[in-house]
Design an enzyme around this catalytic site. Structure first.
Site, PDB file in Angstrom:
ATOM      1  N   ARG A  61      16.874 -12.656   6.463  1.00 20.90           N
ATOM      2  CA  ARG A  61      16.862 -11.846   5.223  1.00 20.90           C
ATOM      3  C   ARG A  61      16.831 -12.743   3.980  1.00 20.90           C
ATOM      4  O   ARG A  61      16.471 -12.297   2.899  1.00 20.90           O
ATOM      5  CB  ARG A  61      18.063 -10.888   5.192  1.00 20.90           C
ATOM      6  N   TYR A 115      -1.390   3.199 -10.053  1.00 15.83           N
ATOM      7  CA  TYR A 115      -1.278   3.739  -8.696  1.00 15.83           C
ATOM      8  C   TYR A 115      -0.211   4.847  -8.674  1.00 15.83           C
ATOM      9  O   TYR A 115       0.845   4.706  -9.305  1.00 15.83           O
ATOM     10  CB  TYR A 115      -0.916   2.589  -7.752  1.00 15.83           C
ATOM     11  N   ASP A 188       0.319  -5.675 -12.335  1.00 16.90           N
ATOM     12  CA  ASP A 188      -0.059  -5.427 -10.942  1.00 16.90           C
ATOM     13  C   ASP A 188      -1.525  -5.827 -10.844  1.00 16.90           C
ATOM     14  O   ASP A 188      -2.406  -5.151 -11.375  1.00 16.90           O
ATOM     15  CB  ASP A 188       0.149  -3.946 -10.604  1.00 16.90           C
ATOM     16  N   LYS A 213      -3.710  -5.313   0.479  1.00 18.40           N
ATOM     17  CA  LYS A 213      -5.109  -5.062   0.112  1.00 18.40           C
ATOM     18  C   LYS A 213      -5.941  -6.343   0.237  1.00 18.40           C
ATOM     19  O   LYS A 213      -6.069  -6.876   1.316  1.00 18.40           O
ATOM     20  CB  LYS A 213      -5.166  -4.467  -1.296  1.00 18.40           C
TER      21      LYS A 213
END
Ligand SMILES: Cc1ncc(COP(=O)(O)O)c(C=O)c1O
Length: 400
Positions: A61, A115, A188, A213
């Site tokens: 983690r 988005y 972004d 993406k």
């Protein structure tokens, strides 16, 4: 590895072959390190690693060598001091907002056309936690600046190329306007990818990607990443140790592998998308095409400058004349090569109906305000032969 010669078969089944000390050879590709924990012969060494006075790993983690290889590659491609990876693009966006200081009582100014999940994250989740959110037309710089000033905003959030209307953000101007009033600029840059632009070089404070993406590129991994300063990275790292929105080593390895062909894929996709956009513009069934590579796109000159004539991205959107939702669905179902699937940036050509998928979480009124009609189709151009893509679109338009 400790001596197992006097242990039982059961014990040897658990420990044999494990914890071989690092070898004196260098693999060409980064190995996948799926381990959660690490063995230290000396507890003082482990203590020092925890205290950051000695480099090392302690727990999955916190960090992982394969994930760090991906982060190093992204920092390099983005020209950043450092990068922090996440389990998804949305996790990265959420973390960047928190990392830039968004909390109860602060304000965020964001591009209206972002988005759908980002829109809803800001307007439902963050607004529900007493964060003031205002969505603005990011191409209207005076409107953006007055919103930042009036609200005393902590953050300006934009997409370098917006989803799904393909508006281009003037990053240098927005960075200047945001910084003038003490706000950080979060970009972004999923649609542009570092192939087209490095937001930090133009003054942005955080460059965020859905690595699902273009960075990964093959539709087989969910990942996110933030490129930023070393100071911001340290903050993001400490928070993510608590939150645990981590990228797994298998996904990091796939994303790292995808990166190697990013420039080749992007070059092809930019060229093909431009050709497809021009062709669509000439079609009588098509009402409007949104693509920054078209000379009549409102930010074409800006895009040309910002992307240094390398291209305009692989995504475009268009409206089919007179088509309602059913008409668009018929068109999408008639396609044979362009796949109706809820993603973008893959080697495959992909179509999507924003009103019922990526922007479904917005109300009909919100979609109307953003400019997303029921007749809008988003197309992410893949690396197939452009002639095959065009003939697929032609056949489906004739049917739809
Ligand atoms: C521009 C943009 N940003 C962020 C995201 C979210 O990424 P992820 O699905 O990896 O969480 C998407 C997803 O489509 C996107 O298009």
């Amino acid at each position: 590895m400790k001596d197992l010669s006097h242990t039982s078969f059961q014990t040897r089944a658990v420990h044999a072959g494990e914890r071989v000390p690092p070898a004196d050879y260098t693999p060409v590709t980064s190995p996948i390190w799926p381990t959660v924990g690490y063995l230290y012969e000396s507890m003082d060494d482990l203590d020092a690693v925890f205290a950051h006075s000695k480099p090392g790993q302690v727990y999955l983690r916190y960090s992982n060598p394969t994930v760090e290889a991906f982060e190093t590659a992204i920092a390099n491609l983005e020209g950043a001091e450092a990068a922090q990876a996440y389990g998804s693009g949305m996790a990265a966006i959420h973390a960047a907002l928190l990392g830039a200081g968004v909390k109860a009582g602060t304000s965020v100014v964001a591009a209206l056309d972002v988005y759908g999940a980002t829109y809803t994250l800001l307007n439902n989740l963050f607004a529900g936690m007493d964060v003031n959110v205002r969505m603005v037309d990011v191409t209207n710089h005076d409107e953006v600046e007055s919103a930042i000033k009036e609200m005393g905003a902590t953050v300006l959030f934009v997409e370098s190329i917006s989803n799904p209307l393909l508006k281009v953000a003037d990053i240098p101007v927005l960075a200047e306007r945001a910084h003038r009033h003490g706000a950080s600029l979060l970009v972004d840059s999923t649609f542009a990818s570092p192939y087209l632009v490095n937001p930090l070089a133009h003054g942005a404070d955080f460059a965020i990607h859905s690595a699902t993406k273009y960075l990964s590129g093959h539709g087989d991994v969910l990942a996110g990443v933030i490129a930023t300063s070393r100071e911001n990275k340290n903050k993001l790292f400490e928070t993510n140790k608590l939150v645990g929105a981590v990228l797994g080593p298998f996904e990091a390895w796939l994303a790292l592998r995808g990166l190697k062909t990013l420039p080749l894929r992007m070059k092809q996709q930019c060229e093909s998308a431009l050709q497809v956009a021009k062709w669509l513009q000439s079609q009588r069934r098509v009402k409007k095409v949104n693509y920054p590579g078209l000379t009549d796109h409102p930010q074409h000159t800006l895009a040309k400058r910002l992307f240094e004539e390398k291209g305009y991205g692989g995504v475009l959107s268009f409206e089919i004349k007179g088509a309602d939702k059913a008409g668009v669905f018929r068109f999408m179902e008639s396609l044979k090569i362009c796949l109706p699937a809820t993603t973008l940036g893959d080697v495959y050509s992909l179509v999507l109906h924003p009103a019922t998928s990526s922007h479904r979480s917005l109300t009909a009124e919100e979609r109307a305000r953003v400019g997303i009609s029921d007749g809008l189709v988003r197309l992410s151009v893949g690396i197939e032969s452009v002639d095959d893509i065009l003939s697929d679109l032609e056949t489906a338009l004739a049917k739809g």
